[in-house]
Design a protein around this motif. Sequence first.
Motif, mmCIF file in Angstrom:
data_model
loop_
_atom_site.group_PDB
_atom_site.id
_atom_site.type_symbol
_atom_site.label_atom_id
_atom_site.label_comp_id
_atom_site.label_asym_id
_atom_site.label_seq_id
_atom_site.Cartn_x
_atom_site.Cartn_y
_atom_site.Cartn_z
ATOM 1 N N VAL A 137 3.823 11.578 -8.226
ATOM 2 C CA VAL A 137 3.873 10.282 -9.355
ATOM 3 C C VAL A 137 3.867 8.954 -7.873
ATOM 4 O O VAL A 137 4.251 9.210 -6.702
ATOM 5 N N VAL A 138 2.776 8.162 -8.771
ATOM 6 C CA VAL A 138 1.726 7.095 -7.122
ATOM 7 C C VAL A 138 2.897 5.311 -7.314
ATOM 8 O O VAL A 138 3.523 5.419 -8.029
ATOM 9 N N VAL A 139 3.941 5.373 -6.624
ATOM 10 C CA VAL A 139 4.160 3.743 -6.626
ATOM 11 C C VAL A 139 3.475 3.789 -5.148
ATOM 12 O O VAL A 139 3.480 3.624 -3.886
ATOM 13 N N ALA A 140 2.257 2.802 -6.018
ATOM 14 C CA ALA A 140 1.324 2.633 -4.502
ATOM 15 C C ALA A 140 1.842 1.507 -3.237
ATOM 16 O O ALA A 140 2.512 1.085 -3.212
ATOM 17 N N PRO A 141 1.672 1.900 -2.204
ATOM 18 C CA PRO A 141 0.133 3.021 -1.993
ATOM 19 C C PRO A 141 1.156 4.740 -1.838
ATOM 20 O O PRO A 141 -0.035 5.559 -1.205
ATOM 21 N N PHE B 171 -3.108 13.083 1.145
ATOM 22 C CA PHE B 171 -3.285 13.778 2.531
ATOM 23 C C PHE B 171 -3.126 13.183 3.675
ATOM 24 O O PHE B 171 -2.758 12.087 5.196
ATOM 25 N N ALA B 172 -4.981 13.192 3.471
ATOM 26 C CA ALA B 172 -5.332 12.492 4.827
ATOM 27 C C ALA B 172 -5.740 11.250 4.512
ATOM 28 O O ALA B 172 -5.441 10.988 6.166
ATOM 29 N N ARG B 173 -5.394 10.479 4.002
ATOM 30 C CA ARG B 173 -4.708 8.757 4.399
ATOM 31 C C ARG B 173 -3.592 8.417 4.469
ATOM 32 O O ARG B 173 -3.300 7.266 5.444
ATOM 33 N N GLY B 174 -2.550 10.054 4.815
ATOM 34 C CA GLY B 174 -1.578 9.892 5.533
ATOM 35 C C GLY B 174 -0.765 8.852 4.329
ATOM 36 O O GLY B 174 0.984 8.331 4.590
ATOM 37 N N ASP B 175 -0.705 9.147 2.936
ATOM 38 C CA ASP B 175 0.035 8.158 1.851
ATOM 39 C C ASP B 175 0.166 9.325 0.968
ATOM 40 O O ASP B 175 2.034 8.889 -0.215
ATOM 41 N N VAL B 176 0.695 10.905 1.487
ATOM 42 C CA VAL B 176 1.508 11.622 0.731
ATOM 43 C C VAL B 176 2.761 11.408 1.262
ATOM 44 O O VAL B 176 3.573 12.278 2.366
ATOM 45 N N ILE B 177 4.889 11.450 0.333
ATOM 46 C CA ILE B 177 5.999 11.399 0.823
ATOM 47 C C ILE B 177 6.203 12.450 -0.215
ATOM 48 O O ILE B 177 6.158 12.754 -1.243
ATOM 49 N N LYS B 178 6.810 13.559 0.550
ATOM 50 C CA LYS B 178 7.558 14.660 0.181
ATOM 51 C C LYS B 178 8.967 14.603 -0.336
ATOM 52 O O LYS B 178 9.764 14.067 -0.177
#
Length: 103
Positions: A86-90, A27-34
């Motif tokens: 689940v990760v879908v980089a980034p 989240f701190a990197r701005g990478d979280v999609i809810k």
Amino acid sequence: MTPSDILRAKLNLETAQLAWSELERHFARGDVIKVAVGVDLVDAALHIAENNTASVEAWLAEGRIARAGIADAEDWHARQPMFWAVVVAPWVLVQEVIKQIEN
């Protein structure tokens, strides 16, 4: 099996439950999609991974997926929920685990 079927199976195998404490740095990197409740997490990940712009833009407009914001982080920090992720980089796609009320 189509390439989409193979990717869906791969994403499904890579899905795991995580605590908020494990997602905070993402989240701190701005990478979280809810991903909204009722939307299939793997389906959302598949559309993002396949760069299906039309579907992703429609889902963003409808609120079915959204970038997690400060209010989300504050709520999650206070409640400490579990998530399917689940990760879908980034990106790290997350959907809160809804606890069933036992009768």
